[in-house]
Structures are given as structure tokens and as C-alpha cells.
Enzyme design. Structure first.
Site, PDB file in Angstrom:
ATOM      1  N   CYS A  84      41.660  46.624  41.346  1.00 13.38           N
ATOM      2  CA  CYS A  84      41.088  45.911  42.503  1.00 13.38           C
ATOM      3  C   CYS A  84      40.453  44.567  42.113  1.00 13.38           C
ATOM      4  O   CYS A  84      40.090  43.774  42.982  1.00 13.38           O
ATOM      5  CB  CYS A  84      40.052  46.781  43.193  1.00 13.38           C
ATOM      6  SG  CYS A  84      40.669  48.422  43.564  1.00 13.38           S
ATOM      7  N   HIS A 127      35.367  42.717  47.117  1.00 14.69           N
ATOM      8  CA  HIS A 127      36.478  43.657  47.284  1.00 14.69           C
ATOM      9  C   HIS A 127      36.093  44.655  48.388  1.00 14.69           C
ATOM     10  O   HIS A 127      34.986  45.203  48.386  1.00 14.69           O
ATOM     11  CB  HIS A 127      36.725  44.374  45.954  1.00 14.69           C
ATOM     12  CG  HIS A 127      37.601  45.568  46.084  1.00 14.69           C
ATOM     13  ND1 HIS A 127      38.786  45.540  46.783  1.00 14.69           N
ATOM     14  CD2 HIS A 127      37.463  46.848  45.618  1.00 14.69           C
ATOM     15  CE1 HIS A 127      39.344  46.737  46.739  1.00 14.69           C
ATOM     16  NE2 HIS A 127      38.559  47.542  46.045  1.00 14.69           N
ATOM     17  N   ASN A 152      41.045  50.045  51.942  1.00 14.50           N
ATOM     18  CA  ASN A 152      40.982  49.418  50.618  1.00 14.50           C
ATOM     19  C   ASN A 152      42.395  49.035  50.178  1.00 14.50           C
ATOM     20  O   ASN A 152      43.196  49.909  49.860  1.00 14.50           O
ATOM     21  CB  ASN A 152      40.342  50.426  49.652  1.00 14.50           C
ATOM     22  CG  ASN A 152      40.257  49.916  48.234  1.00 14.50           C
ATOM     23  OD1 ASN A 152      40.875  48.921  47.869  1.00 14.50           O
ATOM     24  ND2 ASN A 152      39.490  50.612  47.412  1.00 14.50           N
TER      25      ASN A 152
END
Ligand code: ACO
Length: 309
Positions: free
Chosen positions: A113, A238, A266
Site C-alpha cells: 500500500c 492511504h 482499500n
């Protein structure tokens, strides 16, 4: 200093929207549990699309908006953990699909990520040392490929998507820092040859890591650039989980944290560029603004950057 300027961004999402209620028909979960614990209400899952096709579409949109001579692109990086193949890379496919000259450095970057922010640092270094004017940095993920749809503790958290940014050098304030600490137990997807080829995660440990990583990322930038939170127009983290961001934001009173995980869940390396693309589209990012971006993910990896818009 010679910093990084975002010339334009573009994003691409699969057609299929999957709501929390849709997931509750597959696993023992419900909208109330998912939305209160994570802020997520829906995500996109690929059907016809792939990591590669999303990356190409996002890149085409960014390059079109940038109104540049695309042959001036000398670097293509795709930050991804879910590329279609072990090789060739997604980046090489983007180079070919966009009709870029062969004289280009094209590769995928694996930092989970944190990939987009790791890529930002690499783009900066390469641009300082190459003749061509532009870099194309893409975050693209098909997380649905590595989800165990029987594991309610992970399958509700992720989504698919891509976004790209055309970058160039400009005299502005730019700072980027990255960290790695070699943790392969708390959050991993072991892949081909291993028994479990899906994401496995210890949620509460990831939560604690993420909260610390975001604060360290922000503090590092404020300290190294001599800025205060009043100089920062937005923090773009993020987009893993609303509660992670809300928890950290209590420490930075008055700072605006952008959030969009309600619509995308996500999307790993794609989450920060998707957020930036939405913010440009909504007129939230104006010339001269300063934003801090913070990525964190498996590895553990984490990274923060100060960007001047
Ligand atoms: N629906 C309903 N119940 C669920 C679900 C679900 N989808 N998932 C877990 N539960 C249950 C558990 O089984 C458990 O039940 P039990 O008490 O009967 O055993 C109960 O809910 C509580 O489970 P916990 O794991 O303790 O739930 P918690 O409150 O810690 O929330 C969460 C879990 C949301 C994953 C949290 O730990 C978190 O936010 N962690 C951060 C992880 C993250 O965001 N990861 C993203 C990927 S990593 C990255 O991008 C860097």
C-alpha cells in the site's frame, strides 16, 4: 529546489460495484459492522477488467489531461502487488498500449500500500538524471484476486482500482521519505507455491502499526521542512480504514484529512492517487497548496511526502 509537480491525474474503476449488503450474502457480515469499524460502504471488483487494463485506462486518462507530447515520457512505474502476471510487468504493457517509444524505463514496484509514495521518490530521482521530461506513475490493484471470499475479517476491506499521475520536475518544495522493517507475519499474501495464496492479516496489530506510521510520516515532514500543521492544506493518507485516519487526526487538530474509503474500500497502491484524482476533479487542489501524503502497508513499508500543487 527541483521538486516534483503533478501535471495531471486520471483514474479507472471496474464496472461492478459491490456493496456491504452484497457481501453479507456471501459471508456472515453486515453493513453496520463493516461501516462502523472501517467507514467502507462499497467497493469495485473486477469482472472483465484486470490490474493491467485498469492501469492502461488510468494512464491514458492522465496523459490526455496532461496535454503533453507522450514521447517525452521516459519512465513508467506501476506500483502494484496484484499484476496480471509474474512477468512481464504491467508497466511494460502500459508502455506498449500507450504507444510510447521503446527508450523508456518501465517496471513494476512492489511496496504494497506504500507503492505510490515509494514510486514518487523513485520518479524524483530518475527525473533528475534523465533527459526526458515526464514520468508516469500508476497505482493499480486487483485486490479481489487475492481475497479469500470466505474470510469475513479480510474480504470486506479491499477493492479494485487504478489511478495514474504524470509527473515532472519543477522549482518547488518537495520532500519524500520511506521506511521498511521486514515484518512478514502480520500482513502478508505468500502467493504461488504456498498453501494459502490469499491475504492474511492480524487486524489489531496492523491498526497499531498504521497509526504510528502515519504520525511518524507527518512529523518527519514537519520537522525536516520546518513547517507547522497550519502550512498544510490537506493530508492524504492511504485509505485503509476510516478509524485509523480518525484516530491519527486527533493529534493534528485543524488539519484536513481527505477520506474516500466509503466508496472504494482499500485499493492498496491505488488509494492515494485515486484520492488525488478526485480532489483535482472536485477543485480541492489549487496551485501553491501544500499537501502531505502518507502511505503504509505490508512489509511493513511506510512513506510520506510533501507535495506542492
Ligand atoms: N463482519 C462481522 N463480524 C466480523 C467481521 C465482519 N466482516 N470481521 C470480523 N468480525 C468479528 C470477529 O470474528 C470477532 O468476533 P468474535 O468477537 O465473536 O470473535 C469480532 O468481529 C471482533 O473482531 P476484531 O478483529 O477484534 O474486530 P476489530 O474491532 O479489531 O476490527 C478491523 C477489525 C476492522 C480489521 C480492525 O482490526 C482494523 O481496522 N484493523 C486495521 C486493518 C486494516 O485496515 N487493514 C487494511 C489492510 S492493511 C493496509 O492497507 C496497510
Amino acid at each position: 529546489m527541483q521538486g516534483i509537480k503533478i501535471v495531471a491525474t486520471g483514474r479507472a474503476l471496474p464496472q461492478k460495484v459491490v456493496t456491504n449488503n452484497d457481501l453479507s450474502r456471501l459471508v456472515d457480515t453486515n453493513d453496520e459492522w463493516i461501516s462502523t469499524r472501517t467507514g467502507i460502504r462499497q467497493r469495485y471488483f473486477c469482472e472483465e477488467e484486470t490490474c493491467q487494463s485498469l492501469a492502461i485506462l488510468a494512464a491514458e486518462r492522465a496523459v490526455e489531461k496532461a496535454e503533453i507530447d507522450k514521447q517525452e515520457i521516459g519512465l513508467v512505474i506501476v506500483a502494484t502487488a496484484t499484476g496480471d502476471h509474474v512477468f512481464p510487468s504491467v508497466a511494460c504493457m502500459v508502455q506498449n498500449a500507450l504507444g510510447l517509444e521503446k527508450e523508456v524505463l518501465a517496471f513494476d514496484l512492489s511496496a504494497a500500500c506504500s507503492g505510490f509514495l515509494y514510486g514518487l521518490g523513485v520518479c524524483h530521482s530518475v527525473l533528475l538524471n534523465q533527459k526526458k521530461k515526464y514520468a508516469l506513475l500508476i497505482g493499480s490493484e486487483q485486490m479481489s484476486r487475492i481475497l479469500d471470499m470466505k474470510d469475513r475479517s479480510t474480504c470486506v476491506l479491499f477493492g479494485d482500482g487504478a489511478a495514474a499521475a504524470v509527473l515532472t520536475l519543477e522549482e518547488n518544495e518537495f520532500y519524500q521519505k520511506a521506511w521498511s522493517d521486514g515484518n512478514d507475519e502480520t500482513l502478508s499474501c505468500k502467493g504461488v507455491g504456498f498453501e494459502n495464496q490469499h491475504i492474511s492479516m492480524e487486524g489489531s496489530k496492523v491498526f497499531k502499526f498504521a497509526v504510528k506510521a502515519i504520525a511518524q510520516g507527518i512529523d518527519e515532514i514537519l520537522e525536516k521542512t520546518g513547517k507547522t500543521t497550519r502550512d498544510i492544506d490537506y493530508v492524504v493518507c492511504h485509505q485503509a480504514n476510516e478509524r485509523i485516519i480518525d484516530h491519527v487526526s486527533r493529534k493534528y487538530k485543524g488539519v484536513k484529512f481527505y477520506k474516500n474509503m466509503d466508496r472504494y474500500a482499500n485499493t492498496s497502491a491505488a488509494s492515494i492517487p485515486i484520492a488525488l484524482d478526485e480532489m483535482y476533479e472536485n477543485g480541492m487542489l489549487k496551485d501553491g497548496m501544500q499537501i502531505i501524503c502518507v502511505g503504509f502497508g505490508a512489509g511493513f513499508t511506510w512513506s510520506s511526502a510533501l507535495l506542492t500543487i
